[in-house]
Design a protein around this motif. Structure first.
Motif, PDB file in Angstrom:
ATOM      1  N   VAL A 173       0.752  -1.177  -0.032  1.00 53.86           N
ATOM      2  CA  VAL A 173      -0.095   0.093  -0.086  1.00 53.86           C
ATOM      3  C   VAL A 173       0.859   1.287   0.070  1.00 53.86           C
ATOM      4  CG1 VAL A 173      -1.307   1.147   1.504  1.00 53.86           C
ATOM      5  CG2 VAL A 173      -1.895  -1.141   1.036  1.00 53.86           C
ATOM      6  N   TYR A 174       1.964   1.125   1.069  1.00 55.30           N
ATOM      7  CA  TYR A 174       2.653   2.545   0.917  1.00 55.30           C
ATOM      8  C   TYR A 174       3.562   2.480  -0.479  1.00 55.30           C
ATOM      9  CZ  TYR A 174       1.927   3.729   5.823  1.00 55.30           C
ATOM     10  OH  TYR A 174       1.403   4.171   7.034  1.00 55.30           O
ATOM     11  N   THR A 175       4.203   1.492  -0.618  1.00 59.96           N
ATOM     12  CA  THR A 175       5.228   1.809  -1.778  1.00 59.96           C
ATOM     13  C   THR A 175       4.556   1.859  -3.070  1.00 59.96           C
ATOM     14  OG1 THR A 175       5.531  -0.681  -1.915  1.00 59.96           O
ATOM     15  CG2 THR A 175       7.377   0.661  -0.720  1.00 59.96           C
ATOM     16  N   LEU A 176       3.521   1.157  -3.284  1.00 58.82           N
ATOM     17  CA  LEU A 176       2.835   1.379  -4.667  1.00 58.82           C
ATOM     18  C   LEU A 176       2.267   2.663  -4.854  1.00 58.82           C
ATOM     19  CD1 LEU A 176       1.417  -2.132  -5.423  1.00 58.82           C
ATOM     20  CD2 LEU A 176       3.424  -0.968  -6.672  1.00 58.82           C
ATOM     21  N   SER A 177       1.686   3.172  -3.841  1.00 56.01           N
ATOM     22  CA  SER A 177       1.079   4.569  -3.901  1.00 56.01           C
ATOM     23  C   SER A 177       2.119   5.430  -4.159  1.00 56.01           C
ATOM     24  CB  SER A 177       0.327   4.947  -2.337  1.00 56.01           C
ATOM     25  OG  SER A 177      -0.391   3.898  -2.107  1.00 56.01           O
ATOM     26  N   GLY A 178       3.473   5.435  -3.297  1.00 55.37           N
ATOM     27  CA  GLY A 178       4.389   6.210  -3.477  1.00 55.37           C
ATOM     28  C   GLY A 178       4.841   6.155  -4.887  1.00 55.37           C
ATOM     29  N   GLY A 179       4.930   4.945  -5.290  1.00 56.27           N
ATOM     30  CA  GLY A 179       5.412   4.957  -6.776  1.00 56.27           C
ATOM     31  C   GLY A 179       4.537   5.663  -7.737  1.00 56.27           C
TER      32      GLY A 179
ATOM     33  N   TRP B 408      -8.438  15.141 -14.340  1.00 55.97           N
ATOM     34  CA  TRP B 408      -8.317  13.806 -15.022  1.00 55.97           C
ATOM     35  C   TRP B 408      -7.116  13.004 -14.473  1.00 55.97           C
ATOM     36  CZ3 TRP B 408     -12.685  13.106 -17.163  1.00 55.97           C
ATOM     37  CH2 TRP B 408     -13.343  14.106 -17.784  1.00 55.97           C
ATOM     38  N   ALA B 409      -5.984  13.679 -14.379  1.00 54.19           N
ATOM     39  CA  ALA B 409      -4.844  12.941 -13.686  1.00 54.19           C
ATOM     40  C   ALA B 409      -5.057  12.151 -12.343  1.00 54.19           C
ATOM     41  CB  ALA B 409      -3.630  13.642 -13.422  1.00 54.19           C
ATOM     42  N   PHE B 410      -6.072  12.961 -11.600  1.00 53.13           N
ATOM     43  CA  PHE B 410      -6.281  12.296 -10.572  1.00 53.13           C
ATOM     44  C   PHE B 410      -7.199  10.959 -10.673  1.00 53.13           C
ATOM     45  CE2 PHE B 410      -9.288  12.135  -6.690  1.00 53.13           C
ATOM     46  CZ  PHE B 410      -8.500  11.896  -5.870  1.00 53.13           C
ATOM     47  N   GLY B 411      -7.894  11.236 -11.788  1.00 50.72           N
ATOM     48  CA  GLY B 411      -8.820   9.926 -12.014  1.00 50.72           C
ATOM     49  C   GLY B 411      -7.742   8.780 -12.479  1.00 50.72           C
ATOM     50  N   ILE B 412      -6.771   9.041 -13.131  1.00 45.25           N
ATOM     51  CA  ILE B 412      -5.707   8.008 -13.551  1.00 45.25           C
ATOM     52  C   ILE B 412      -4.923   7.463 -12.314  1.00 45.25           C
ATOM     53  CG2 ILE B 412      -3.530   7.521 -14.781  1.00 45.25           C
ATOM     54  CD1 ILE B 412      -4.829   9.558 -16.736  1.00 45.25           C
ATOM     55  N   LEU B 413      -4.751   8.247 -11.484  1.00 49.41           N
ATOM     56  CA  LEU B 413      -4.231   8.198 -10.264  1.00 49.41           C
ATOM     57  C   LEU B 413      -5.081   6.955  -9.527  1.00 49.41           C
ATOM     58  CD1 LEU B 413      -1.585   9.300  -7.998  1.00 49.41           C
ATOM     59  CD2 LEU B 413      -3.564  10.257  -7.041  1.00 49.41           C
ATOM     60  N   LEU B 414      -6.040   7.404  -9.292  1.00 48.56           N
ATOM     61  CA  LEU B 414      -7.226   6.445  -8.700  1.00 48.56           C
ATOM     62  C   LEU B 414      -7.415   5.116  -9.313  1.00 48.56           C
ATOM     63  CD1 LEU B 414     -10.316   8.382  -7.362  1.00 48.56           C
ATOM     64  CD2 LEU B 414      -8.665   7.113  -6.047  1.00 48.56           C
ATOM     65  N   GLY B 415      -7.279   4.887 -10.647  1.00 55.20           N
ATOM     66  CA  GLY B 415      -7.286   4.003 -11.451  1.00 55.20           C
ATOM     67  C   GLY B 415      -6.121   3.273 -11.121  1.00 55.20           C
ATOM     68  N   THR B 416      -5.010   3.629 -11.109  1.00 57.00           N
ATOM     69  CA  THR B 416      -3.809   2.921 -10.830  1.00 57.00           C
ATOM     70  C   THR B 416      -3.818   2.129  -9.368  1.00 57.00           C
ATOM     71  OG1 THR B 416      -2.776   4.627 -12.147  1.00 57.00           O
ATOM     72  CG2 THR B 416      -1.359   3.215 -10.795  1.00 57.00           C
ATOM     73  N   LEU B 417      -4.117   2.998  -8.699  1.00 57.88           N
ATOM     74  CA  LEU B 417      -4.414   2.399  -7.091  1.00 57.88           C
ATOM     75  C   LEU B 417      -5.065   1.396  -7.068  1.00 57.88           C
ATOM     76  CD1 LEU B 417      -3.916   5.548  -4.959  1.00 57.88           C
ATOM     77  CD2 LEU B 417      -2.132   3.862  -5.701  1.00 57.88           C
ATOM     78  N   SER B 419      -6.226  -0.518  -9.545  1.00 57.87           N
ATOM     79  CA  SER B 419      -5.854  -1.770 -10.158  1.00 57.87           C
ATOM     80  C   SER B 419      -4.889  -2.516  -9.456  1.00 57.87           C
ATOM     81  CB  SER B 419      -5.129  -1.424 -11.713  1.00 57.87           C
ATOM     82  OG  SER B 419      -5.911  -0.536 -12.301  1.00 57.87           O
ATOM     83  N   ALA B 420      -3.835  -1.819  -8.867  1.00 57.96           N
ATOM     84  CA  ALA B 420      -2.849  -2.353  -7.848  1.00 57.96           C
ATOM     85  C   ALA B 420      -3.609  -3.103  -6.822  1.00 57.96           C
ATOM     86  CB  ALA B 420      -1.878  -1.275  -7.322  1.00 57.96           C
ATOM     87  N   ALA B 421      -4.523  -2.592  -6.220  1.00 58.32           N
ATOM     88  CA  ALA B 421      -5.288  -3.246  -5.190  1.00 58.32           C
ATOM     89  C   ALA B 421      -5.761  -4.525  -5.879  1.00 58.32           C
ATOM     90  CB  ALA B 421      -6.502  -2.222  -4.607  1.00 58.32           C
ATOM     91  N   TYR B 422      -6.427  -4.698  -6.642  1.00 57.10           N
ATOM     92  CA  TYR B 422      -7.163  -6.015  -6.983  1.00 57.10           C
ATOM     93  C   TYR B 422      -5.994  -6.952  -7.689  1.00 57.10           C
ATOM     94  CZ  TYR B 422      -8.121  -4.394 -11.990  1.00 57.10           C
ATOM     95  OH  TYR B 422      -7.969  -3.729 -13.070  1.00 57.10           O
ATOM     96  N   ILE B 423      -5.067  -6.664  -7.988  1.00 53.77           N
ATOM     97  CA  ILE B 423      -4.029  -7.434  -8.672  1.00 53.77           C
ATOM     98  C   ILE B 423      -3.194  -7.948  -7.402  1.00 53.77           C
ATOM     99  CG2 ILE B 423      -1.778  -7.708  -9.711  1.00 53.77           C
ATOM    100  CD1 ILE B 423      -4.258  -7.595 -11.568  1.00 53.77           C
ATOM    101  N   PHE B 424      -2.895  -7.051  -6.445  1.00 55.08           N
ATOM    102  CA  PHE B 424      -1.849  -7.489  -5.530  1.00 55.08           C
ATOM    103  C   PHE B 424      -2.757  -8.286  -4.236  1.00 55.08           C
ATOM    104  CE2 PHE B 424       1.338  -4.944  -7.464  1.00 55.08           C
ATOM    105  CZ  PHE B 424       2.463  -5.827  -7.440  1.00 55.08           C
ATOM    106  N   ARG B 425      -4.243  -8.028  -4.361  1.00 55.56           N
ATOM    107  CA  ARG B 425      -4.976  -8.978  -3.327  1.00 55.56           C
ATOM    108  C   ARG B 425      -4.807 -10.181  -3.676  1.00 55.56           C
ATOM    109  NH1 ARG B 425     -10.992  -9.428  -4.568  1.00 55.56           N
ATOM    110  NH2 ARG B 425     -11.654 -10.513  -2.787  1.00 55.56           N
ATOM    111  N   VAL B 426      -4.619 -10.672  -5.065  1.00 57.65           N
ATOM    112  CA  VAL B 426      -4.276 -12.119  -5.420  1.00 57.65           C
ATOM    113  C   VAL B 426      -3.155 -12.483  -5.161  1.00 57.65           C
ATOM    114  CG1 VAL B 426      -4.234 -13.748  -7.573  1.00 57.65           C
ATOM    115  CG2 VAL B 426      -6.223 -11.907  -7.272  1.00 57.65           C
ATOM    116  N   VAL B 427      -2.036 -11.561  -5.459  1.00 56.35           N
ATOM    117  CA  VAL B 427      -0.738 -11.884  -5.249  1.00 56.35           C
ATOM    118  C   VAL B 427      -0.174 -12.293  -3.961  1.00 56.35           C
ATOM    119  CG1 VAL B 427       1.855 -11.113  -5.598  1.00 56.35           C
ATOM    120  CG2 VAL B 427      -0.039 -10.700  -7.366  1.00 56.35           C
ATOM    121  N   VAL B 428      -0.801 -11.331  -2.934  1.00 58.55           N
ATOM    122  CA  VAL B 428      -0.687 -11.544  -1.492  1.00 58.55           C
ATOM    123  C   VAL B 428      -0.769 -12.963  -1.005  1.00 58.55           C
ATOM    124  CG1 VAL B 428      -0.957 -10.818   0.751  1.00 58.55           C
ATOM    125  CG2 VAL B 428      -0.326  -9.186  -1.013  1.00 58.55           C
ATOM    126  N   LEU B 429      -2.187 -13.110  -1.594  1.00 59.58           N
ATOM    127  CA  LEU B 429      -2.664 -14.352  -0.985  1.00 59.58           C
ATOM    128  C   LEU B 429      -1.929 -15.834  -1.313  1.00 59.58           C
ATOM    129  CD1 LEU B 429      -6.403 -14.911  -1.713  1.00 59.58           C
ATOM    130  CD2 LEU B 429      -5.280 -15.083   0.154  1.00 59.58           C
TER     131      LEU B 429
END
Lengths: 506, 477, 107
Positions: A173-179, B408-417, B419-429
């Motif tokens: 959460v921290y590092t990817l947000s930071g990235g 609009w950039a804020f939208g992309i920022l949110l989108g990135t986060l 996406s990271a959340a649902y991908i890494f949800r799997v990876v962490v498991l």
């Protein structure tokens, strides 16, 4: 163009330095779990090659040669690897500490499983760190910065327990947000000034008039993004939690890879992207300085409150890494020397402390500070190394840490930030307060009558497994030598003065 | 043009051989169709080379009829690129279907070859009615392919078909209104005569609604997760990677060429906003899904948000960077998503569960498939130097260069986060070592490696970054 | 053969729009798949009627639109046949699942 570059060894060398750990990493992934010897050969072979290559580059740079490799990537932003004096400082540090940590990890993980995965990511992690060091522009830096996040995550969750997974989630959460913030900052800056190579004095000064606000936003985004890895308050939350990782990983995270990558990035952004003068003109450096000063005191106070050895060390890292940021933000050449040299000194000392903490935990099952009573009798060598590291952190001469603080203090006076001198002194007192009890207990308190929580490696000729004993002694020796020979050019301090003379065109 | 036609006809010939050939076992069918895809890919690459070398768009009136009457085909650098992309995805999905242990159904081969033909025809069409026909063909082939996974998928397939037919009708009605105003269906002719009028607006609204429904573009995406998650892995890969891109292509064609520029400028922000919402809402749904393939399917809804955003901003700003960003997203998403679906299929087949919690310890039980999942996911997040990063970078640059566009950039920022959340949800498991879910069968490594292949290609896209951008920048159309 | 008066074309168009709306309404409201399929076909009839009506605005009637209607009809019929088969198959599989409900799903 690429072919042409292949012909020149000066272009090839930065790539080879990265490949010398990247290729072993891939080969290690493919190594069967029980082929321990093959894995060790790959690990050590990669390190030896890398050290030779780095030595070659060091000689080259001190002779005035330029090392640069470029390949097309984005419009107006190629991937650039280059070896300048500053990057070499970091590359050399990572390579040497990689050697120590690998040996340590081989000993530490002897009985555990999934070693191929561990060492694969371990080497990948070092490749990313070296890539960060050799990056020639922000885009390349960003690339390796994200790669570092991905390569360290499996190490943080290596144990695979619930606690480890939790820490791993938090880390992500921290590092990817930071990235992501860093990416936004880099992209924003690119849209204003384009992306050129890192250059002493920065390349944005021409755009200050028209894009004042956008530049400030870009700076803020990048510093926040980097600050997450550099554990700048209030972005440090992941660091103490990540201590659930195996000891070699903690050592790597704190001394070489992650935290240092953030600090190194701050150095690059302030000196080689914005430039000190632009930073002052935009009113950015004082804010950074205050953040760093606060983090230094906050980290020290938090460290004082911890009863777990590793957690105390973790908060100590929060505090100590901000010395680097502080020195950078004070924007004067002397403070800069203190900052850049602390990158090395803190690495040497902190890795020593983590190795020692790992030894205590693995050998005697010691995790808490009270349990250190009388440790010096059972593990004198470990305790000696620990003492050197801790005294260095406090700033006792002639250990390396003294010189960092000396230059930082002088720099504070020179740049007119007298209050920062007070911060440094206050922090040193706090350092003493949280390290002295450990040293005292280790040497002077009586060993527990009930015996140690565990007692492993009794049959070993030494106090613990030799592969775990050698690395802390080696790094403790290095922190002593770095202090004793601080005057020579071959020492970190001497080399740093060479770097800063270029940055500030003295 | 001949190369492009060859690329179009080859899969059709392959399909006909499979249908009529004597003693056509599934194994032989796979060889025929794979050869067809490979040949089609080669032809498309040749076409790409010639059309970029000549720098001009080529047209062909089938049967020699005059403009307006003839079925007109048009080859631009973009359509050549999409031809190659489609052939590549079909080749990758075909290879996977051929070598994976988890069956895709015997009729996969002929249907995928038909789908390939219909898609190729879509990229080359420049006539709104012709596009309707290709849409219907794609829809029919896609529905049949969803049904390949057996009786339990019939319901999802039937729902998908009904929605798809309704969407086509709405689209067709819009096309008819356009024709009644301008007496032509040819995109290039329409481009020169179209003007802002009430009927044009109505027509464009109908066309847009129909296409958004077909393309599962937010807010008309609700049918997608059931259909894409229910199909066999190779089919899901095709559906998410290329099939939903067909309607998107027509939408782009209509709004950048047919619609009057001022109207497009007016509607653009709405489209971009829909994209932003898709990015967050789709990502949110993916984050909360308890099933592996449903997660991946919702991620398609989210990722199409990027494309929609690029399209909306292209409409409102009319700058070439957005055009480049749009198609880079399409290609990067297609490759990454193919990999994700194949990896998800392999993992759920090997581990014997469709639930996400079954992935505990997947880094040990199915390491290569899990690695494929993570690598492909990295491109969806947009980590450098993947194709997804390239697209995001191109999208970000024009947005960031003007402070008033920063929302609009804020939208992309949110989108990135997200996406990271649902991908890494799997990876962490997958890194869980405490409660490992043991596999039902021994992992079938070939399938796992083939699932990794598209992910590696999408990361390799970075090496071709400048060429791809140059290619898309050269031919505006 | 003369073109129809503008009034009667509008009448046809109104009927066509009514058909499309009716079909759309049915599609949104109905649950039974076969009814929904019929609703879609009603929408289709509306669309084709629109095309025919527009074709009669000129004299002789616009042949292109007629050609399009014929093509559209072919597509619609094929799709309807396919949909019918699929809907029936889905129903059969559902019935088989409910009658043999003792074998629970693996989830």
């Amino acid at each position: 163009m690429i072919l042409l570059q292949m012909m020149r060894w000066t272009s090839l060398l930065p790539v080879l330095i990265i490949l010398s750990s990247l290729i072993p990493a891939l080969l290690i992934f493919a190594t069967p779990e029980n082929a321990a010897r093959r894995r060790t050969i790959l690990n050590l072979g990669g390190i030896v090659i890398k050290l030779c290559l780095v030595l070659l580059m060091l000689l080259g740079v001190s002779q005035g040669l330029r090392f640069r490799f470029e390949v097309d990537f984005l419009p107006g932003a190629s991937l650039v690897l280059q070896g300048d004096a500053l990057s070499l400082q970091f590359v050399t540090l990572s390579s040497i500490l990689w050697l120590a940590t690998t040996i340590y990890a081989i000993g530490y993980l002897q009985k555990s499983q999934l070693k191929s995965r561990f060492f694969g990511y371990f080497s990948l992690c070092v490749s990313a760190t070296v890539g960060i060091a050799l990056s020639g522009n922000l885009i390349t830096f960003l690339l390796f910065f994200e790669l570092l996040t991905l390569a360290t995550f499996p190490l943080v969750v290596h144990r695979g327990t619930d606690a480890a997974l939790k820490a791993g989630r938090l880390y992500l959460v921290y590092t990817l947000s930071g990235g992501t913030l860093l990416l936004m900052g880099v992209a924003l800056l690119h849209s204003i000034t384009g992306t050129s190579d890192f250059v002493p004095g920065g390349y944005v000064s021409g755009a200050v008039e028209e894009n004042r606000f956008a530049l400030m936003a870009a700076f803020a985004l990048m510093i926040v993004g980097l600050g997450v890895k550099a554990a700048l308050f209030p972005l440090h939350g992941w660091l103490p939690r990540a201590m659930v990782a195996p000891a070699p990983v903690s050592a790597l995270l704190h001394a070489v890879a992650v935290v240092k990558a953030g600090a190194f990035g701050i150095i690059r952004v302030v000196y080689d992207v914005f430039g000190v003068e632009t930073g002052i003109a935009l009113g950015l450096t004082p804010v950074l300085m205050l953040a760093a000063a606060f983090t230094i005191l906050y980290g020290s106070i938090q460290a004082l409150r911890q009863t777990d050895i590793k957690r105390r060390l973790a908060f100590s890292t929060v505090s100590q890494v901000s010395y680097i940021t502080l020195g950078v933000a004070m924007a004067g050449p002397t403070a800069a020397i203190g900052a850049v040299v602390h990158l090395v000194h803190q690495g040497l000392m902190k890795i020593t402390l983590f190795f020692c903490a790992g030894n205590m935990a693995e050998t005697l099952g010691i995790h808490r500070i009270q349990e250190m009573d009388g440790l010096g009798k059972r593990m004198p060598l470990t305790m000696s190394a620990f003492t050197v590291g801790a005294l260095g952190m406090i700033g006792v001469p002639p250990i390396a840490g003294f010189f960092s603080k000396w230059y930082l203090g002088l720099g504070a006076l020179e740049s007119g930030n007298d209050a920062m001198l007070a911060v440094l002194i206050g922090s040193s007192i706090l350092n003493a307060m949280y390290f002295m009890p450990l040293i005292y207990r280790g040497w002077f308190a009586q060993p527990p009558t009930a015996g140690w929580p565990e007692d492993n490696f009794k049959k070993s000729r030494f106090e613990t497994h030799w592969m775990m004993l050698l690395p802390p002694l080696f790094t403790a020796l290095l922190s002593l030598l770095a202090g004793i020979f601080a005057g020579s050019l071959a020492s970190p301090l001497g080399w740093t003065e060479f770097i800063i003379s270029q940055e500030f065109a003295l | 043009m001949n190369d492009a036609l060859l690329s179009l006809v080859t899969p059709l010939v392959a399909a006909l051989i499979v249908l009529t050939g004597p003693a056509m076992t599934p194994r032989r069918a796979s060889v025929v169709v794979l050869l067809g895809s490979a040949f089609s890919l080669a032809a498309a690459l040749l076409a790409l080379q010639t059309v970029t070398a000549s720098g001009a768009t080529q047209t062909l009136n089938l049967g020699g009829w005059e403009d307006g009457l003839a079925i007109r085909l048009r080859l631009s650098p973009l359509s050549a690129l999409l031809l190659a992309f489609t052939a590549l995805i079909h080749l990758l999905a075909g290879l996977y279907a051929r070598f994976s242990r988890f069956a895709s159904g015997d009729d996969f081969w002929v249907l995928s070859a038909f789908l390939h033909t219909a898609l190729a025809a879509l990229w080359l069409s420049a006539d709104l009615f012709n596009l309707y026909i290709t849409l219907e063909l794609i829809g029919l082939a896609a529905v049949a392919m969803v049904a390949l996974s057996g009786p339990k998928a019939y319901q999802a397939a039937a729902d998908y078909l009904l929605l798809s037919l309704a969407a086509s009708m709405i689209y067709l009605l819009g096309v008819v209104f356009l024709y009644s105003e301008y007496h032509t269906l040819d995109v290039m002719q329409l481009a020169s005569v179209s003007a802002d009028s009430a009927r044009t607006r109505l027509a464009l609204a109908l066309i847009t609604a129909g296409l958004m429904l077909k393309g599962a573009l937010w807010p008309l995406h609700l049918w997608l997760p059931a259909a894409h998650a229910g199909a066999p892995a190779a089919v899901s890969a095709l559906l998410s990677a290329v099939v939903v891109k067909g309607p998107l292509f027509i939408l782009w064609l209509v709004w950048t060429e047919v619609a009057p520029a001022d109207l497009a400028r007016e509607v653009g922000p709405m489209v971009a906003t829909a994209g932003m919402i898709a990015l967050v809402a789709g990502g949110w749904a993916a984050m909360r899904s308890p099933y592996i393939k449903v997660l991946v399917a919702y991620s398609t809804v989210a990722q199409l948000g990027y494309a929609l955003m690029a399209l909306g901003l292209l409409m409102s700003w009319q700058i070439p960077q957005m055009h480049i960003a749009l198609w880079l997203f399409v290609i990067a998403h297609g490759l990454a998503k193919a990999s994700l679906f194949m990896a998800a299929g392999e993992m759920q087949g090997t581990l014997g569960t469709r639930r996400l919690t079954g992935l505990r310890g997947a880094t040990q039980t199915v390491p290569i498939a899990m690695f494929a999942f993570a690598v492909a996911g990295g491109s969806l997040i947009g980590l450098p130097p993947s194709g997804g990063f390239l697209a995001k970078w191109v999208l970000l640059e024009p947005i960031l260069s003007q402070p008033q566009n920063w929302p609009w950039a804020f939208g992309i920022l949110l989108g990135t986060l997200v996406s990271a959340a649902y991908i890494f949800r799997v990876v962490v498991l997958a890194f869980d070592r405490a409660t490992i879910n043991p596999p039902d069968t021994r992992p079938h490594l070939m399938g796992h490696w083939l699932a990794l292949l598209p992910a590696l290609i999408v990361w390799g896209m970075a090496l071709l970054g400048e060429q791809l951008i140059g290619l898309l920048a050269g031919g505006g159309v | 053969m003369s073109s129809l008066a503008a009034n009667s074309i509008i009448l046809y168009l109104l009927v066509a729009v009514a058909l499309v709306m009716l079909g759309l309404y049915g599609l949104l409201v109905l649950k039974d798949p076969i009814r929904r399929l019929i609703a879609i076909n009603i929408m289709g009839s509306g669309t084709f009627l629109t095309m025919i009506a527009f074709a009669r605005r000129q004299d002789p009637p616009d042949p292109i639109l007629h050609a399009l209607v014929v093509t559209g009809l072919v597509v619609a019929i094929s799709a309807t046949a396919f949909a019918l088969r699929l809907i029936l198959a889905a129903r059969e599989s559902r019935e088989a699942a409910t009658s043999g409900s003792t074998e629970a799903e693996d989830e």
